[in-house]
Scaffold this active site. Structure first.
Site, mmCIF file in Angstrom:
data_model
loop_
_atom_site.group_PDB
_atom_site.id
_atom_site.type_symbol
_atom_site.label_atom_id
_atom_site.label_comp_id
_atom_site.label_asym_id
_atom_site.label_seq_id
_atom_site.Cartn_x
_atom_site.Cartn_y
_atom_site.Cartn_z
ATOM 1 N N ASN B 199 0.811 -1.219 0.000
ATOM 2 C CA ASN B 199 0.000 0.000 0.000
ATOM 3 C C ASN B 199 0.849 1.276 0.000
ATOM 4 O O ASN B 199 0.323 2.366 0.145
ATOM 5 C CB ASN B 199 -0.969 -0.013 1.186
ATOM 6 C CG ASN B 199 -0.251 -0.106 2.515
ATOM 7 O OD1 ASN B 199 0.974 -0.233 2.553
ATOM 8 N ND2 ASN B 199 -0.987 -0.050 3.596
ATOM 9 N N PHE B 201 3.053 4.409 -1.337
ATOM 10 C CA PHE B 201 2.915 5.191 -2.566
ATOM 11 C C PHE B 201 3.499 6.587 -2.408
ATOM 12 O O PHE B 201 3.831 7.031 -1.303
ATOM 13 C CB PHE B 201 1.436 5.300 -2.968
ATOM 14 C CG PHE B 201 0.615 6.103 -1.981
ATOM 15 C CD1 PHE B 201 0.606 7.493 -2.020
ATOM 16 C CD2 PHE B 201 -0.150 5.477 -1.015
ATOM 17 C CE1 PHE B 201 -0.139 8.233 -1.110
ATOM 18 C CE2 PHE B 201 -0.892 6.205 -0.094
ATOM 19 C CZ PHE B 201 -0.887 7.587 -0.152
ATOM 20 N N SER B 370 -7.368 5.705 -0.294
ATOM 21 C CA SER B 370 -6.862 4.646 -1.156
ATOM 22 C C SER B 370 -6.474 5.286 -2.481
ATOM 23 O O SER B 370 -6.787 6.447 -2.737
ATOM 24 C CB SER B 370 -7.942 3.603 -1.363
ATOM 25 O OG SER B 370 -9.118 4.226 -1.799
ATOM 26 N N HIS B 394 -5.961 5.873 10.430
ATOM 27 C CA HIS B 394 -4.748 6.046 9.622
ATOM 28 C C HIS B 394 -5.011 5.938 8.129
ATOM 29 O O HIS B 394 -4.100 6.080 7.328
ATOM 30 C CB HIS B 394 -3.685 5.038 10.040
ATOM 31 C CG HIS B 394 -3.851 3.682 9.410
ATOM 32 N ND1 HIS B 394 -5.023 2.970 9.463
ATOM 33 C CD2 HIS B 394 -2.994 2.913 8.701
ATOM 34 C CE1 HIS B 394 -4.868 1.819 8.824
ATOM 35 N NE2 HIS B 394 -3.644 1.761 8.353
#
Lengths: 135, 471
Positions: B199, B201, B370, B394
């Site tokens: 996850n 990025f 996301s 978070h």
């Protein structure tokens, strides 16, 4: 079937099978390989011997798989196959082959092995292993 | 069924009553619209078994099943009777988020959207296969493990404000490099300045909406301004530290009395407990240094495209960490050990831990969405200190598994959908795009609405992506 992936919300969960502990451990290593780099074909250019020990089959599995993750991160080595594997009590010795990780285009998303929902047991005349990898 | 046991005690607030060997009840802060996962609730209950736990075992609005502790879990422990648990911090120690602000506007970035995404993708390596661009000796690495972001700035890559605007000023002072194993060092040394996969990025965003003009102004945030978000952690080094200490604690204390083997722990005041904390701090510093390096490279790359660009750190928050903090328990101030696993500290104004420049407004809180959805900038509150040991969510929180995503979504399709929304994306592989598709996460707007309404952190601004780089 050698192994299969099961549904897990955030991480990667797999089950691996074998007629004995050795085969189930070998198939766990192959499941881990697929979690690391997908179905990518890895060449068997380099040979390595790895040893692991544990206090029970679960901790033996944890330490065995952790060594494979370590090789990818620290020694630029990506596993292709398990050539030989011997388990005696809670000690394991395996000969594995693989390639330089830098020859393969991938990013290892597997962070660690976890004890979460882990088991390594003999059921009837089959061995079943379950393991969740932190990704 | 744990779900049936939940008692509503307020809007978006539920109690999981104490039963069996639980020492305290659980407390879940979640919107009625969201479904709390049964296994995650079980993990909240399991955490309540640990010695010295105070008040309650907390699950936040983005919670989902983890290992040992749930993700989105918070627990505080008494220093004398309590424990510290690597599973309560997580394998990715100090997985964290840094927000940068720029003097660019949305229209500037849109003109060079492709160059930005390609340039940043080339400049910031993701990890194995595309290793670190930063070579460091073993001896220097020890200094970095104890110096954190400050070490990188002292090497000329960044400004003092960069680390001052970071939790712990970018340096956990109790770090001890000698408590980090050689194996952990070997896993980490080649990964400095890499994003990692999963996850993690890097995102170029614009400020889409301001909710609190006054605080936004204090933070230097304006509508249509370009911001950059970095999400990464301590890489293989942190993962190995967690693994090493889980093994050591198991060897020393066994796991017979634990409801879950991943909940292995050591008394806070034991040698092993202290060693783990010192090693955890070193791994946290690795993560702070990592983001500092990436910040430096972002500046270099953006300067090529925009010669007069100015980039400053707004703030940098930890997601996976244990800390010693002062809180009020049973009416008395005391120092406790707070574990935040997939949770963000969100102190209200006045706390000494907040950088001086922000102390009068409260701690900035950064919540990434996301891929392809909004992220939020919020501000911490006093109420959070009363309710959640100063903690908030978070992120959006996953709802579907990676295997579901791989079976049902294709990376190519995900990219097409993002492009349609005006978002450019570069990723290490198609599968990493599919696995992180927006539809496998909760609705971030709803998660943030819950924490805003509960008052445990207040919305300041919403940020929307223009360019996403993934490992």
């Amino acid at each position: 079937m050698k192994f299969k992936f099961l549904s897990h919300t955030a991480d990667v969960k797999f089950q691996a099978f074998g007629k004995n502990a050795e085969e189930a451990f070998e198939n766990s290593a192959l499941a881990l390989k697929e979690a690391i780099c997908g179905k990518m074909k890895i060449k068997s250019n380099v040979k390595k011997t790895i040893k692991a020990e544990g206090r029970d089959f679960e901790s033996l599995l944890y330490n065995f798989l952790e060594k494979i993750i370590y090789l990818a991160d620290a020694e630029n080595f990506l596993i292709a196959e398990v050539k030989e594997i011997k388990i005696k009590k809670f000690e394991l010795k395996a000969v594995i082959t693989g390639d330089k990780a830098s020859n393969c285009k991938f990013t290892n998303k597997v962070k660690a092995v976890t004890y979460n929902e882990m088991f390594a047991v003999k059921k009837g005349n089959k061995w079943i292993i379950q393991c969740v990898l932190d990704v | 069924m744990y779900k049936e046991k939940l008692k509503k005690i307020g809007e978006d607030e539920y109690e999981l009553p104490k039963e069996g060997k639980m020492l305290v009840p659980g407390r879940i802060f979640i919107s009625g619209k969201m479904i709390a996962e049964e296994d995650a609730l079980k993990q909240v209950a399991n955490v309540a078994h640990l010695p010295g736990i105070l008040k309650y075992s907390i699950g936040l609005a983005d919670m989902h099943v983890g290992y040992g502790f749930p993700i989105g879990g918070v627990a505080a422990f008494d220093l004398d009777k309590g424990v510290i648990s690597p599973g309560g911090v997580g394998y990715d120690i100090n997985c964290s988020v840094r927000l940068l602000k720029t003097n660019l506007k949305k229209e500037d970035a849109i003109k060079k959207q492709k160059e930005i995404v390609n340039g940043l993708y080339e400049k910031i390596p993701s990890g194995v296969g595309r290793g670190s661009r930063f070579n460091i000796t073993r001896q220097e690495l020890n200094k970095l493990l104890e110096g954190g972001a400050k070490y990188i700035v002292e090497k000329g890559m960044g400004t003092k404000e960069d680390y001052l605007h970071t939790e712990e000023e970018g340096q956990m002072k109790k770090a001890d490099a000698s408590k980090v194993s050689e194996r952990a060092v070997k896993r980490g040394i080649g990964q400095l300045g890499t994003l990692g996969a999963g996850n993690h990025f890097l995102e170029v965003q614009y400020v889409d909406e301001i909710f609190d003009e006054k605080i936004a102004k204090e933070l230097g945030i304006k509508k249509n301004q370009i911001t950059i978000m970095i999400h990464c952690g301590s890489r293989g080094l942190g993962h190995q530290v967690a693994s090493d200490y889980i093994q050591l604690m198991e060897k020393k204390y066994g796991f017979k009395n634990l409801p879950d083997r991943e909940l292995i722990n050591a008394p806070i005041k034991s040698e092993l407990g202290k060693d783990y904390y010192s090693a955890m701090c070193a791994a946290a510093n690795f993560a702070f240094a990592n983001k500092q390096l990436i910040t430096h490279w972002i500046r270099e790359e953006m300067k090529k495209l925009f010669p007069s660009v100015k980039i400053d750190v707004v703030y940098d928050v930890c997601h996976n960490i244990a800390k010693f903090e002062e809180h009020i328990v049973n009416g008395k101030k005391k120092i406790v050990c707070v574990h935040r696993k997939g949770a963000t500290r969100c102190f209200g104004k006045g706390r000494k831990e907040i950088p001086e420049s922000y102390r009068k407004i409260g701690q900035p809180v950064i919540i990434p969405g996301s891929m392809g959805t909004a992220s939020y900038l919020l501000i911490g509150t006093k109420k959070a200190e009363e309710m959640t040991f100063g903690s908030t969510v978070h992120g959006a929180g996953r709802v579907s598994s990676r295997s579901y995503a791989l079976k049902n979504l294709s990376g190519e399709e995900v990219k097409k959908e993002l492009n349609k929304k005006g978002i450019e994306v570069q990723a290490g592989s198609w599968s990493s795009l599919a696995e992180e598709a927006p539809e496998v996460y909760n609705d971030i707007d709803e998660v943030v609405r819950v924490v805003d309404e509960l008052g445990i952190s207040k919305r300041v601004a919403r940020l929307k992506p223009l360019a996403v780089v993934k490992g």
